[in-house]
Design a protein around this motif. Structure first.
Motif, short mmCIF file in Angstrom:
data_model
loop_
_atom_site.label_atom_id
_atom_site.label_comp_id
_atom_site.label_asym_id
_atom_site.label_seq_id
_atom_site.Cartn_x
_atom_site.Cartn_y
_atom_site.Cartn_z
N THR A 88 0.88 -1.17 0.00
CA THR A 88 0.00 0.00 0.00
C THR A 88 0.92 1.22 0.00
OG1 THR A 88 -0.08 0.17 2.40
CG2 THR A 88 -1.77 -1.20 1.34
N PHE A 89 0.33 2.39 -0.24
CA PHE A 89 1.12 3.61 -0.38
C PHE A 89 0.85 4.57 0.78
CE2 PHE A 89 0.99 1.79 -4.52
CZ PHE A 89 2.24 2.06 -5.06
N GLN A 90 1.86 5.42 1.03
CA GLN A 90 1.74 6.44 2.08
C GLN A 90 0.54 7.35 1.77
OE1 GLN A 90 5.68 7.92 2.56
NE2 GLN A 90 5.08 9.40 4.09
N ASN A 91 0.44 7.76 0.51
CA ASN A 91 -0.72 8.54 0.09
C ASN A 91 -1.67 7.57 -0.60
OD1 ASN A 91 0.70 10.94 0.79
ND2 ASN A 91 1.86 10.66 -1.11
N ILE A 92 -2.90 7.57 -0.11
CA ILE A 92 -3.88 6.59 -0.62
C ILE A 92 -4.00 6.71 -2.15
CG2 ILE A 92 -6.34 5.99 -0.58
CD1 ILE A 92 -6.34 6.88 2.38
N ARG A 93 -3.94 5.57 -2.82
CA ARG A 93 -4.06 5.57 -4.29
C ARG A 93 -5.16 4.62 -4.71
NH1 ARG A 93 2.01 5.31 -6.81
NH2 ARG A 93 2.92 6.88 -5.47
N LEU A 94 -6.40 5.08 -4.56
CA LEU A 94 -7.54 4.26 -5.00
C LEU A 94 -8.09 4.84 -6.28
CD1 LEU A 94 -9.27 3.96 -1.51
CD2 LEU A 94 -8.21 2.07 -2.77
N PHE A 95 -9.03 4.14 -6.89
CA PHE A 95 -9.76 4.72 -8.02
C PHE A 95 -11.03 5.32 -7.44
CE2 PHE A 95 -7.30 1.17 -9.78
CZ PHE A 95 -6.53 1.87 -10.70
N PRO A 183 0.36 2.79 7.32
CA PRO A 183 -1.09 2.54 7.22
C PRO A 183 -1.91 3.26 8.28
CG PRO A 183 0.01 0.65 8.19
CD PRO A 183 1.09 1.57 7.74
N ALA A 184 -1.26 3.72 9.37
CA ALA A 184 -2.03 4.35 10.45
C ALA A 184 -1.97 5.88 10.39
CB ALA A 184 -1.52 3.87 11.80
N ALA A 185 -1.35 6.41 9.31
CA ALA A 185 -1.21 7.88 9.22
C ALA A 185 -2.60 8.52 9.29
CB ALA A 185 -0.51 8.25 7.92
N GLY A 186 -2.77 9.46 10.18
CA GLY A 186 -4.03 10.18 10.29
C GLY A 186 -5.10 9.46 11.10
N PHE A 187 -4.75 8.33 11.71
CA PHE A 187 -5.74 7.57 12.49
C PHE A 187 -5.80 8.07 13.94
CE2 PHE A 187 -6.24 3.15 10.33
CZ PHE A 187 -6.71 3.79 9.20
N ASN A 188 -6.98 7.96 14.53
CA ASN A 188 -7.09 8.24 15.98
C ASN A 188 -6.74 6.95 16.74
OD1 ASN A 188 -9.38 6.55 16.24
ND2 ASN A 188 -10.72 8.20 15.55
N PRO A 189 -6.56 7.03 18.06
CA PRO A 189 -6.11 5.86 18.82
C PRO A 189 -7.00 4.62 18.63
CG PRO A 189 -5.94 7.82 20.18
CD PRO A 189 -6.62 8.25 18.91
N ILE A 212 5.99 0.00 7.56
CA ILE A 212 6.61 1.30 7.83
C ILE A 212 5.62 2.05 8.69
CG2 ILE A 212 7.24 3.56 6.91
CD1 ILE A 212 8.15 2.35 4.40
N GLU A 213 6.06 2.54 9.83
CA GLU A 213 5.11 3.25 10.69
C GLU A 213 5.84 4.22 11.60
OE1 GLU A 213 1.66 3.28 10.59
OE2 GLU A 213 2.17 4.86 12.00
N HIS A 214 5.21 5.38 11.79
CA HIS A 214 5.81 6.38 12.67
C HIS A 214 5.37 6.21 14.11
CE1 HIS A 214 8.21 9.00 10.28
NE2 HIS A 214 7.30 9.06 9.34
N ASP A 215 4.16 5.65 14.28
CA ASP A 215 3.63 5.55 15.63
C ASP A 215 4.34 4.44 16.39
OD1 ASP A 215 1.89 4.46 17.79
OD2 ASP A 215 0.63 6.15 17.19
N MET A 216 5.17 4.84 17.35
CA MET A 216 6.03 3.89 18.07
C MET A 216 5.21 2.86 18.85
SD MET A 216 9.03 3.76 17.73
CE MET A 216 10.25 4.60 16.85
#
Ligand SMILES: Nc1ncnc2c1ncn2[C@@H]1O[C@H](COP(=O)(O)OP(=O)(O)OP(=O)(O)O)[C@@H](O)[C@H]1O
Length: 261
Positions: A88-95, A183-189, A212-216
């Motif tokens: 999957t991509f960091q920036n969503i790439r759907l149709f 995949p969790a970018a922009g997600f709430n807890p 790949i994830e920033h949320d430790m």
């Protein structure tokens, strides 16, 4: 190599330069079958570049990448997908103008055997593949938890649902390795917690996961092992508990000099 563990993906001394920028500098790690491996590091560390090198978007300047024992450097993206690697991509790439179901069917098409002719003449094989594709899409949308949105246009789905749809589409290619880029970018807890469950469920299906994830918290909670990059170099690798205590990792994340960490 840990006993009894079979390498699935081997990144072997990979260097990747963009002009004067060394995005990856002799990066070396192995992903074993059945594990969830976290790839972490501060912004600009080279994580996405590493995904792009693995999935055929970029060619390494030096080094080798082997997937299921086969060299993949120089192979086309669709060939790598057919070999069993999805992402999957960091920036969503759907149709956006296609329904959730249609977006997943596009993923499943990676393995279809129907020729243009049999599709044109609507031969039985074509119908069978269509029906199987629909059933598979239904199953996958159910699996990621958005079956109630099956006929909705992708653009009308919430942000969290779109991220799940991307995962369903990637799973439709029947991967043995799924690479998830933030995949969790922009997600709430609460959404992060649900994603964590979904990642575990994917692994329980026998699919190896590279994350790949920033949320430790998420990374520490779901991964079996972690590889840490900083300025294109691997600075640490190990179990989550080991990596969390590693002074180079602490320094990289807190931005303090190595010897002060
Ligand atoms: N197409 C490109 N052309 C030139 N430089 C690039 C390109 N892609 C990435 N880079 C550079 O390579 C380095 C690594 O970038 P990359 O996007 O892989 O980091 P990252 O760890 O994924 O960062 P983030 O967490 O911010 O997504 C950065 O210095 C970036 O500016």
């Amino acid at each position: 190599m840990p006993p009894g563990r079979e390498p699935l993906l081997e990144v072997d001394n990979v260097t990747l330069r963009f002009g004067g920028v060394v995005a990856l500098d002799q990066v070396d790690f192995t992903l074993y079958k059945g594990e969830i491996l976290g790839l972490i590091g501060p912004n600009g560390a080279g994580k996405t570049t590493c995904f792009n090198a693995m999935t055929g978007i970029y060619q390494p300047t030096e080094g080798e990448i082997r997937f299921r024992g086969q060299r993949i450097v120089g192979k086309k993206r669709h060939v790598i997908t057919q070999m069993g690697m999805a992402r999957t991509f960091q920036n969503i790439r759907l149709f956006p103008e296609m329904t959730a179901m249609e977006n997943v069917q596009v993923g499943a098409d990676a393995h279809h055997k129907t020729s243009v002719l049999s599709a044109l003449f609507r031969l039985p094989r074509h119908w069978r593949e269509e029906r199987d594709g629909r059933e598979k899409a239904e199953r996958l949308l159910e699996f990621v938890g958005i079956s109630h949105r099956i006929h909705e246009y992708a653009r009308n789905l919430s942000y969290g649902e779109q991220r799940r749809l991307e995962i369903a589409r990637a799973l439709a290619t029947d991967p043995v390795l799924l690479c998830l880029d933030e995949p969790a970018a922009g997600f709430n807890p609460a959404e992060k917690e649900e994603l964590l469950q979904l990642i575990r469920k994917i692994r329980d299906q026998g699919i190896t996961v590279l994350l790949i994830e920033h949320d430790m918290r998420l990374v520490m909670g779901v991964t079996d092992r972690i590889v840490v990059l900083e300025f294109g170099k691997k600075i640490a690798e190990g179990l989550p508990a080991e990596v969390r205590e590693d002074h180079r990792v602490v320094a990289a994340y807190l931005g303090v000099p190595d010897d002060a960490a």
